[in-house]
Design a protein around this motif. Structure first.
Motif, mmCIF file in Angstrom:
data_model
loop_
_atom_site.group_PDB
_atom_site.id
_atom_site.type_symbol
_atom_site.label_atom_id
_atom_site.label_comp_id
_atom_site.label_asym_id
_atom_site.label_seq_id
_atom_site.Cartn_x
_atom_site.Cartn_y
_atom_site.Cartn_z
ATOM 1 N N LEU A 1 33.989 -10.852 38.505
ATOM 2 C CA LEU A 1 34.205 -9.484 38.054
ATOM 3 C C LEU A 1 33.021 -9.034 37.216
ATOM 4 O O LEU A 1 32.429 -9.837 36.485
ATOM 5 N N THR A 2 32.700 -7.754 37.283
ATOM 6 C CA THR A 2 31.687 -7.194 36.400
ATOM 7 C C THR A 2 32.273 -7.066 34.995
ATOM 8 O O THR A 2 33.472 -7.278 34.789
ATOM 9 N N THR A 3 31.454 -6.682 34.050
ATOM 10 C CA THR A 3 31.929 -6.510 32.677
ATOM 11 C C THR A 3 33.044 -5.467 32.609
ATOM 12 O O THR A 3 34.091 -5.704 31.988
ATOM 13 N N SER A 4 32.843 -4.327 33.243
ATOM 14 C CA SER A 4 33.880 -3.287 33.177
ATOM 15 C C SER A 4 35.157 -3.730 33.889
ATOM 16 O O SER A 4 36.260 -3.445 33.418
ATOM 17 N N GLN A 5 35.024 -4.433 35.004
ATOM 18 C CA GLN A 5 36.208 -4.939 35.703
ATOM 19 C C GLN A 5 36.923 -5.990 34.864
ATOM 20 O O GLN A 5 38.151 -6.032 34.833
ATOM 21 N N THR A 6 36.163 -6.822 34.149
ATOM 22 C CA THR A 6 36.755 -7.841 33.290
ATOM 23 C C THR A 6 37.528 -7.197 32.149
ATOM 24 O O THR A 6 38.647 -7.614 31.826
ATOM 25 N N LYS A 7 36.952 -6.169 31.541
ATOM 26 C CA LYS A 7 37.642 -5.465 30.451
ATOM 27 C C LYS A 7 38.941 -4.853 30.955
ATOM 28 O O LYS A 7 39.966 -4.939 30.283
ATOM 29 N N GLU A 8 38.913 -4.289 32.151
ATOM 30 C CA GLU A 8 40.126 -3.709 32.734
ATOM 31 C C GLU A 8 41.131 -4.809 33.080
ATOM 32 O O GLU A 8 42.326 -4.670 32.818
ATOM 33 N N TYR A 9 40.649 -5.909 33.647
ATOM 34 C CA TYR A 9 41.497 -7.047 34.026
ATOM 35 C C TYR A 9 42.239 -7.602 32.815
ATOM 36 O O TYR A 9 43.383 -8.049 32.914
ATOM 37 N N LEU A 10 41.578 -7.558 31.666
ATOM 38 C CA LEU A 10 42.173 -8.077 30.430
ATOM 39 C C LEU A 10 42.972 -7.020 29.675
ATOM 40 O O LEU A 10 43.291 -7.200 28.508
#
Length: 85
Positions: free
Chosen positions: A35-44
């Motif tokens: 995941l990219t940084t923005s996807q990781t932030k959303e995932y969390l």
């Protein structure tokens, strides 16, 4: 009594939403298990950039390639499991 239903606008809105969802799915699969940084932030749970930085300091693993920061989904789950109480 005659009732007319204009489905054109509803259909166009549906197509727009569908395109957005397809784009999101495509972007999510772009890097496979990563995941990219923005996807990781959303995932969390839509965490902030500062919270993600704190998690990295606590040991959340990442890969940086030419300035692109990627997080492996399995590493995120492992990190969360290690930090649960």
């Amino acid at each position: 009594m005659k009732i007319e239903v204009n489905t054109g606008r509803v259909f166009e809105e549906f197509k727009s939403e569908l395109r957005s969802e397809i784009k999101l799915i495509t972007e999510m699969n772009r890097f496979g298990d990563y995941l990219t940084t923005s996807q990781t932030k959303e995932y969390l749970g839509d965490i902030s950039t500062n919270t993600l930085a704190k998690l990295r300091k606590q040991g959340l693993k990442r890969v940086t390639i030419d300035g692109l920061c990627l997080y492996k989904k399995a590493d995120i789950v492992e990190f969360l499991d290690e930090h649960k109480y």
